[in-house]
Design a protein around this motif. Structure first.
Motif, PDB file in Angstrom:
ATOM      1  N   ARG A   1      -3.869   0.287   5.502  1.00 51.40           N
ATOM      2  CA  ARG A   1      -3.925   0.992   4.217  1.00 51.40           C
ATOM      3  C   ARG A   1      -5.096   0.521   3.371  1.00 51.40           C
ATOM      4  NH1 ARG A   1       1.191   1.475   0.595  1.00 51.40           N
ATOM      5  NH2 ARG A   1      -0.303   2.778  -0.523  1.00 51.40           N
ATOM      6  N   GLN A   2      -5.401  -0.752   3.453  1.00 49.77           N
ATOM      7  CA  GLN A   2      -6.535  -1.292   2.693  1.00 49.77           C
ATOM      8  C   GLN A   2      -7.863  -0.984   3.386  1.00 49.77           C
ATOM      9  OE1 GLN A   2      -6.255  -5.474   1.943  1.00 49.77           O
ATOM     10  NE2 GLN A   2      -8.168  -5.560   0.773  1.00 49.77           N
ATOM     11  N   ASP A   3      -7.923  -1.224   4.693  1.00 50.67           N
ATOM     12  CA  ASP A   3      -9.179  -1.026   5.417  1.00 50.67           C
ATOM     13  C   ASP A   3      -9.597   0.447   5.471  1.00 50.67           C
ATOM     14  OD1 ASP A   3      -9.131  -3.708   5.810  1.00 50.67           O
ATOM     15  OD2 ASP A   3      -8.934  -3.645   7.996  1.00 50.67           O
ATOM     16  N   TRP A   4      -8.623   1.318   5.634  1.00 50.10           N
ATOM     17  CA  TRP A   4      -8.926   2.742   5.760  1.00 50.10           C
ATOM     18  C   TRP A   4      -8.747   3.505   4.446  1.00 50.10           C
ATOM     19  CZ3 TRP A   4      -5.955   4.047  10.959  1.00 50.10           C
ATOM     20  CH2 TRP A   4      -6.601   3.380  12.011  1.00 50.10           C
ATOM     21  N   GLN A   5      -8.355   2.802   3.385  1.00 53.23           N
ATOM     22  CA  GLN A   5      -8.177   3.414   2.066  1.00 53.23           C
ATOM     23  C   GLN A   5      -7.198   4.593   2.123  1.00 53.23           C
ATOM     24  OE1 GLN A   5      -9.785   2.135  -0.947  1.00 53.23           O
ATOM     25  NE2 GLN A   5      -9.891   0.496   0.577  1.00 53.23           N
ATOM     26  N   MET A   6      -6.029   4.342   2.693  1.00 47.61           N
ATOM     27  CA  MET A   6      -5.034   5.398   2.859  1.00 47.61           C
ATOM     28  C   MET A   6      -4.023   5.377   1.724  1.00 47.61           C
ATOM     29  SD  MET A   6      -3.953   5.576   6.871  1.00 47.61           S
ATOM     30  CE  MET A   6      -3.414   3.867   6.932  1.00 47.61           C
ATOM     31  N   SER A   7      -3.607   6.555   1.284  1.00 45.89           N
ATOM     32  CA  SER A   7      -2.470   6.662   0.369  1.00 45.89           C
ATOM     33  C   SER A   7      -1.186   6.472   1.168  1.00 45.89           C
ATOM     34  CB  SER A   7      -2.450   8.029  -0.312  1.00 45.89           C
ATOM     35  OG  SER A   7      -2.175   9.044   0.633  1.00 45.89           O
ATOM     36  N   ALA A   8      -0.078   6.258   0.467  1.00 40.00           N
ATOM     37  CA  ALA A   8       1.210   6.117   1.150  1.00 40.00           C
ATOM     38  C   ALA A   8       1.586   7.398   1.878  1.00 40.00           C
ATOM     39  CB  ALA A   8       2.290   5.731   0.145  1.00 40.00           C
ATOM     40  N   ALA A   9       1.255   8.550   1.280  1.00 40.35           N
ATOM     41  CA  ALA A   9       1.578   9.825   1.915  1.00 40.35           C
ATOM     42  C   ALA A   9       0.785  10.022   3.205  1.00 40.35           C
ATOM     43  CB  ALA A   9       1.305  10.976   0.948  1.00 40.35           C
ATOM     44  N   THR A  10      -0.495   9.634   3.212  1.00 38.74           N
ATOM     45  CA  THR A  10      -1.307   9.748   4.424  1.00 38.74           C
ATOM     46  C   THR A  10      -0.766   8.845   5.522  1.00 38.74           C
ATOM     47  OG1 THR A  10      -3.294  10.279   3.147  1.00 38.74           O
ATOM     48  CG2 THR A  10      -3.624   9.462   5.385  1.00 38.74           C
ATOM     49  N   ALA A  11      -0.449   7.603   5.167  1.00 38.66           N
ATOM     50  CA  ALA A  11       0.115   6.680   6.143  1.00 38.66           C
ATOM     51  C   ALA A  11       1.441   7.214   6.686  1.00 38.66           C
ATOM     52  CB  ALA A  11       0.334   5.308   5.505  1.00 38.66           C
ATOM     53  N   GLY A  12       2.259   7.743   5.796  1.00 34.96           N
ATOM     54  CA  GLY A  12       3.531   8.307   6.229  1.00 34.96           C
ATOM     55  C   GLY A  12       3.355   9.505   7.139  1.00 34.96           C
ATOM     56  N   SER A  13       2.323  10.301   6.907  1.00 35.45           N
ATOM     57  CA  SER A  13       2.096  11.488   7.744  1.00 35.45           C
ATOM     58  C   SER A  13       1.699  11.093   9.164  1.00 35.45           C
ATOM     59  CB  SER A  13       1.024  12.385   7.118  1.00 35.45           C
ATOM     60  OG  SER A  13      -0.240  11.748   7.141  1.00 35.45           O
ATOM     61  N   ILE A  14       0.943   9.994   9.317  1.00 33.39           N
ATOM     62  CA  ILE A  14       0.580   9.525  10.656  1.00 33.39           C
ATOM     63  C   ILE A  14       1.822   9.041  11.397  1.00 33.39           C
ATOM     64  CG2 ILE A  14      -0.749   7.802  11.957  1.00 33.39           C
ATOM     65  CD1 ILE A  14      -2.840   7.916   9.725  1.00 33.39           C
ATOM     66  N   GLN A  15       2.671   8.280  10.709  1.00 30.58           N
ATOM     67  CA  GLN A  15       3.914   7.830  11.328  1.00 30.58           C
ATOM     68  C   GLN A  15       4.818   9.018  11.648  1.00 30.58           C
ATOM     69  OE1 GLN A  15       4.524   4.594  12.195  1.00 30.58           O
ATOM     70  NE2 GLN A  15       6.345   5.347  13.250  1.00 30.58           N
ATOM     71  N   THR A  16       4.811  10.018  10.775  1.00 34.34           N
ATOM     72  CA  THR A  16       5.602  11.226  11.032  1.00 34.34           C
ATOM     73  C   THR A  16       5.094  11.952  12.271  1.00 34.34           C
ATOM     74  OG1 THR A  16       6.330  11.573   8.755  1.00 34.34           O
ATOM     75  CG2 THR A  16       6.128  13.534  10.133  1.00 34.34           C
ATOM     76  N   ALA A  17       3.779  12.018  12.443  1.00 37.52           N
ATOM     77  CA  ALA A  17       3.209  12.652  13.637  1.00 37.52           C
ATOM     78  C   ALA A  17       3.660  11.921  14.896  1.00 37.52           C
ATOM     79  CB  ALA A  17       1.688  12.673  13.540  1.00 37.52           C
ATOM     80  N   PHE A  18       3.704  10.588  14.831  1.00 33.87           N
ATOM     81  CA  PHE A  18       4.194   9.814  15.972  1.00 33.87           C
ATOM     82  C   PHE A  18       5.652  10.139  16.263  1.00 33.87           C
ATOM     83  CE2 PHE A  18       6.508   6.014  17.419  1.00 33.87           C
ATOM     84  CZ  PHE A  18       5.879   5.795  18.645  1.00 33.87           C
ATOM     85  N   ASN A  19       6.463  10.184  15.223  1.00 31.68           N
ATOM     86  CA  ASN A  19       7.885  10.443  15.418  1.00 31.68           C
ATOM     87  C   ASN A  19       8.142  11.843  15.962  1.00 31.68           C
ATOM     88  OD1 ASN A  19       8.425   7.881  14.467  1.00 31.68           O
ATOM     89  ND2 ASN A  19       8.933   8.534  12.396  1.00 31.68           N
ATOM     90  N   LEU A  20       7.373  12.824  15.490  1.00 32.46           N
ATOM     91  CA  LEU A  20       7.542  14.199  15.986  1.00 32.46           C
ATOM     92  C   LEU A  20       7.141  14.307  17.454  1.00 32.46           C
ATOM     93  CD1 LEU A  20       6.258  16.327  12.958  1.00 32.46           C
ATOM     94  CD2 LEU A  20       8.606  16.214  13.838  1.00 32.46           C
ATOM     95  N   SER A  21       6.029  13.693  17.816  1.00 28.16           N
ATOM     96  CA  SER A  21       5.618  13.719  19.223  1.00 28.16           C
ATOM     97  C   SER A  21       6.616  12.954  20.084  1.00 28.16           C
ATOM     98  CB  SER A  21       4.209  13.140  19.378  1.00 28.16           C
ATOM     99  OG  SER A  21       4.149  11.800  18.920  1.00 28.16           O
ATOM    100  N   ASN A  22       7.166  11.891  19.530  1.00 32.56           N
ATOM    101  CA  ASN A  22       8.235  11.147  20.193  1.00 32.56           C
ATOM    102  C   ASN A  22       9.428  12.049  20.476  1.00 32.56           C
ATOM    103  OD1 ASN A  22       8.467   8.573  21.178  1.00 32.56           O
ATOM    104  ND2 ASN A  22       9.184   7.653  19.298  1.00 32.56           N
TER     105      ASN A  22
END
Length: 399
Positions: free
Chosen positions: A29-50
């Motif tokens: 989140r710090q290195d890539w300057q991500m918001s919480a929503a952006t980080a959550g969307s990546i995890q959501t993409a993982f869960n959906l593909s899962n």
């Protein structure tokens, strides 16, 4: 070491990629300057593909055998995580890479539980599935620890690469453990304690529907917890001036060791008594712990770590019981597809939890409000377990 124990060792290694993004998230989140929503969307993409992988793999396991599908998924999962380590250098590339990881590794979940059922006696099924899930939790612990420690020490790519090596080793051990295992045999019988009724039921009966709803709600709470509690703990421990290794170890242990123990304990307990009663207690306690975890940032960091450990104990504790109950309830020739449908609905709902959590947190800047979204899942799981117990009592009266 017997075959099931060796398979569990391999399963632990194979699960080292599941939590790699969540483990490295405090750094990313710090290195890539991500918001919480952006980080959550990546995890959501993982869960959906899962979830998609779970559905497909469970269907294939009914037709081609759990052993074959499990091995294909674990080997391809190692290759996918290696690619993720090489190419994930931004939120955009991580989003693409994490989908590939989810599509490969996710398919091993249902076949692993089917193999646990096949390699154990019906009266020990809850414990066997609990041990298999505990092995996965140990892999998650290693994933969180190495992803966070290496990401802080050497950079995110190093953390991803270490976890990829672990998945490769797990695939190799799993391959050795399953030599000579043929297509999954028919599952005979049910435990005397199954659903507190003592009899197996139709795959479409009310008990199965209660278990389905309970599993979906359980996945919502669990996947949200897995995605965001590492970040909560890192934030809580920031003022403690702990070293990188100590912080990473505390986060991994608090989230995954207690959960690892609980799947074994509650699985074995459900073999001896009523699965529905165990589910009621565990789901209710998990919901309460989610609410407390949201409040804990106002207290001393030691309280936050302790509550996270207790929360993990209960939030994960019903996983093995729910899986054993489904195995008791559904005919053997339909188990793979039912578990596939259950998994895609559960992980599909759970996939939305991290981005919902992140959006609420971005809006409110309040951990308590965000964790309330997860507690709602525990509350629904509690109600589903209560309904399951009601149907069990009605069944006993009819007998």
């Amino acid at each position: 070491m017997n075959r099931l124990a060796l398979l569990c060792v391999g399963r632990a290694g194979a699960c080292m990629g599941t939590m790699v993004f969540a483990g490295a998230l405090p750094v990313l989140r710090q290195d890539w300057q991500m918001s919480a929503a952006t980080a959550g969307s990546i995890q959501t993409a993982f869960n959906l593909s899962n979830a998609l992988a779970l559905l497909i793999a469970a269907w294939l396991a009914d037709h081609y055998g759990a052993r074959r599908v499990y091995l294909v998924c674990t080997w391809s999962g190692a290759a996918a995580l290696a690619c993720f380590a090489c190419f994930a250098h931004s939120p955009q590339t991580a989003l693409v890479g994490i989908v590939l990881v989810g599509l490969t590794q996710g398919g091993a979940y249902a076949p692993a539980l089917m193999l646990a059922a096949d390699l154990s006696a019906p009266q020990a099924r809850g414990r066997a599935m609990g041990v298999m899930l505990a092995a996965g939790s140990f892999g998650y612990l290693l994933s969180v620890f190495f992803a966070l420690w290496a990401a802080r020490s050497l950079g995110p790519t190093a953390g991803f690469a270490v976890c990829a090596a672990g998945v490769l080793a797990g695939a190799a051990v799993g391959h050795v453990s399953l030599r000579g295992v043929a297509r999954a045999p028919a599952r005979a019988g049910s435990t005397p304690a199954a659903l507190a009724t003592g009899t197996a039921k139709s795959a479409l009966g009310p008990a199965a529907l209660c278990l389905l709803v309970g599993y979906v709600a359980h996945c919502w709470e669990l996947l949200g917890h897995y995605a965001w509690t590492p970040s909560l703990l890192v934030a809580a421990l920031a003022s403690s001036n702990l070293g990188i290794t100590t912080t990473a170890l505390l986060v991994g242990v608090a989230i995954h060791v207690s959960g690892m123990l609980s799947t074994i304990a509650f699985g074995a307990l459900s073999d001896r008594g009523s699965r529905s009663t165990v589910l009621i207690v565990v789901a209710g306690a998990g919901a309460m712990c989610s609410l407390l975890l949201g409040c804990s940032m106002q207290w001393h960091p030691a309280w936050t770590v302790s509550i996270a450990a207790v929360a993990s104990f209960f939030i994960l504790g019903d996983s093995g019981v729910l899986s054993a109950a489904i195995s008791d309830t559904v005919p053997a020739d339909k188990l793979g597809r039912v578990m596939g449908i259950r998994s895609v609905l559960g992980f599909g709902a759970g996939a939305v939890a991290p981005i919902t959590f992140g959006t609420v947190f971005d809006t409110s800047h309040d951990w308590q409000a965000a964790y309330a979204t997860l507690a709602a899942g525990g509350g629904i799981a509690f109600l589903a377990a209560a309904c399951l117990a009601h149907f069990a009592r009605r069944s006993r009266r009819r007998v």
